[in-house]
Design an enzyme around this catalytic site. Structure first.
Site, PDB file in Angstrom:
ATOM      1  N   LYS A 182       0.858  -1.186   0.000  1.00 28.63           N
ATOM      2  CA  LYS A 182       0.000   0.000   0.000  1.00 28.63           C
ATOM      3  C   LYS A 182       0.888   1.227   0.000  1.00 28.63           C
ATOM      4  CE  LYS A 182      -2.943   2.792   3.029  1.00 28.63           C
ATOM      5  NZ  LYS A 182      -3.614   2.911   4.341  1.00 28.63           N
ATOM      6  N   GLU A 227      -8.459  12.271  12.389  1.00 32.89           N
ATOM      7  CA  GLU A 227      -7.600  11.161  12.808  1.00 32.89           C
ATOM      8  C   GLU A 227      -6.703  11.565  13.973  1.00 32.89           C
ATOM      9  OE1 GLU A 227      -5.231   7.433  10.800  1.00 32.89           O
ATOM     10  OE2 GLU A 227      -6.242   8.944   9.592  1.00 32.89           O
ATOM     11  N   GLU A 271      -7.053  -1.974   3.014  1.00 33.99           N
ATOM     12  CA  GLU A 271      -6.339  -0.739   3.325  1.00 33.99           C
ATOM     13  C   GLU A 271      -6.417  -0.446   4.827  1.00 33.99           C
ATOM     14  OE1 GLU A 271      -6.709   4.067   2.501  1.00 33.99           O
ATOM     15  OE2 GLU A 271      -7.871   2.681   1.258  1.00 33.99           O
ATOM     16  N   GLU A 409     -12.070  10.838  -4.668  1.00 33.08           N
ATOM     17  CA  GLU A 409     -11.926  10.811  -3.214  1.00 33.08           C
ATOM     18  C   GLU A 409     -11.053  11.966  -2.734  1.00 33.08           C
ATOM     19  OE1 GLU A 409      -9.642   8.079   0.053  1.00 33.08           O
ATOM     20  OE2 GLU A 409     -10.909   7.006  -1.383  1.00 33.08           O
TER      21      GLU A 409
END
Length: 423
Positions: A182, A227, A271, A409
């Site tokens: 990733k 986050e 992910e 996105e």
């Protein structure tokens, strides 16, 4: 009061500070209302948090040892300070705000304000910080109105949308070829106003529109991050991991169906698993027990929905909140897996400097408690042009990623800052 000369932490002189925290009556519902026009610092969520201004002490640092240097400086500063704290909660007493670059070479800083207004659990306080040689009187809090942002024009940053999509396609090819599992790729957008941008205007709009995020301001970097990289509070360590995103439509029924599809998406679950595992592995050496959720929940924000997991642990050693942030950065949520390979790939193909985007941002007190988020959904004011800002967004790329969907996105993730600027 007689104190010795300033001590040194590495090459940095550390001043002797006198710190006083005392309760005050609430002046405004919003801590951000008290910020002056320039130099404001903030970390707020809903009605609680910290807002500060002025500079009592500052450390600018870069390099591979930047976190260690910052911690050494902070220990020396707190050790030399005289503190009277009538509040006694995390965030009262001596506090620093900080923001760290994504890479070793990007600039990072810790700032101790001259004045801090804090609120927690219904208690509001003011902290003053000053040199021992010139004690400051407690300020009278006022409400300061920001100047609305004028007309804004947007332009591509380092890459156009089309060029960035091609980079994503390149990354997918490398992932399917086994080079990396990733990688997180970011892009920037330039916002140019007709006049100087009063950062308090977008900051207030972010706090109002995204009350469940952590709204921050440090040295011209402002944003509302969903986050939380890490919180340390009285022996408890927590971290909120986000990875896997879908854009909201505004139709509640449709959005519920989209949330269900996100929760079942193999691409997004893969992910998310990479991101959670990287956080758990980094925190494990610092915890004597941990709780790592087996499945994520869907976090609903006004513009997007994320797969989210809250990792928690009980501290096993004396690592500070900043020390824990250093252990976690960069996580798979902002870099990739394996970390070193993903970081090299970002440097090779992303084509821009992230600066402090996607680095730790937050605060810490003298006890080492504090909160550090990841600088996401944010913009950086241009120090040479007060009418200009760089806005940032990034996406996690795995084998199943579609370049056009990732571009969409990234556009969704730019919405908070675009809207906050008044567009």
């Amino acid at each position: 009061m007689s104190l010795p000369d300033p001590v040194h932490a590495g090459a940095e002189a550390v001043p002797h500070l006198v710190v006083r925290s005392h309760p005050v009556a609430d002046v405004s519902e919003h801590l951000l209302d008290h910020l002056p026009e320039h130099g404001g610092l903030a970390w707020v969520r809903r009605s609680d948090g910290l807002a500060g201004w002025g500079v009592a002490a500052r450390l600018d640092v870069a390099g591979s040892n930047r976190f260690a240097t910052a911690q050494q400086w902070w220990r020396a500063l707190t050790g030399a300070a005289v503190v009277r704290d009538d509040i006694g909660v995390p965030g009262s007493g001596l506090v620093c705000f900080g923001s760290f670059g994504f890479t070793d070479d990007d600039p990072s800083e810790l700032v101790v304000p001259e004045v801090i207004v804090g609120r927690r659990g219904g208690t509001t306080w003011v902290t003053t910080v000053s040199p021992a040689s010139s004690l400051a009187a407690p300020p009278e809090l006022t409400v300061n109105e920001p100047t609305p942002v004028g007309e804004i024009a947007f332009a591509d940053g380092a890459r156009s949308g089309t060029a960035w999509s091609a980079i994503v396609a390149d990354a997918v090819t490398r992932i399917t070829g086994g080079a990396v599992d990733k990688v997180v790729l970011a892009r920037d957008l330039i916002a140019q106003s007709v006049g100087p941008i009063d950062l308090r205007w977008p900051l207030r709009r972010l706090a109002a529109a995204y009350p469940n995020c952590w709204t921050f301001a440090v040295d011209g970097l402002i944003g509302a991050t969903p986050e939380l990289l890490v919180r340390r509070e009285k022996g408890l360590i927590t971290s909120r991991v986000l990875a896997g995103t879908i854009r909201r439509t505004g139709d509640d029924a449709h959005d519920l169906a989209l949330a269900a599809s996100l929760a079942r998406s193999s691409k997004d679950l893969e992910e998310h698993e990479f991101a959670v595992r990287s956080v758990a592995d980094a925190l494990e050496p610092h915890c004597k027990s941990m709780n790592v959720p087996e499945t994520p929940f869907v976090l609903h924000l006004p513009n997007v929905m994320h797969l989210a997991s809250d990792v928690a642990g009980v501290a096993a050693n004396g690592a500070s909140a900043l020390g824990l942030a250093a252990a976690l950065h960069p996580s798979a949520a902002v870099c990739g897996t394996p970390t070193a390979v993903a970081r090299d790939l970002i440097e090779q193909i992303e084509g821009m400097s992230r600066g402090r985007y996607a680095g730790p941002v937050g605060w810490m007190d003298a006890a080492g408690d504090g909160e550090w988020g990841i600088a996401l959904r944010c913009g950086q004011a241009d120090p040479d042009d007060p009418a200009r800002m760089r806005l940032f967004a990034g996406c996690g790329i795995v084998a199943g990623s579609d370049p056009e969907a990732e571009l969409a996105e990234s556009n969704a993730k730019l919405v908070p800052m675009r809207d906050a600027l008044g567009v």
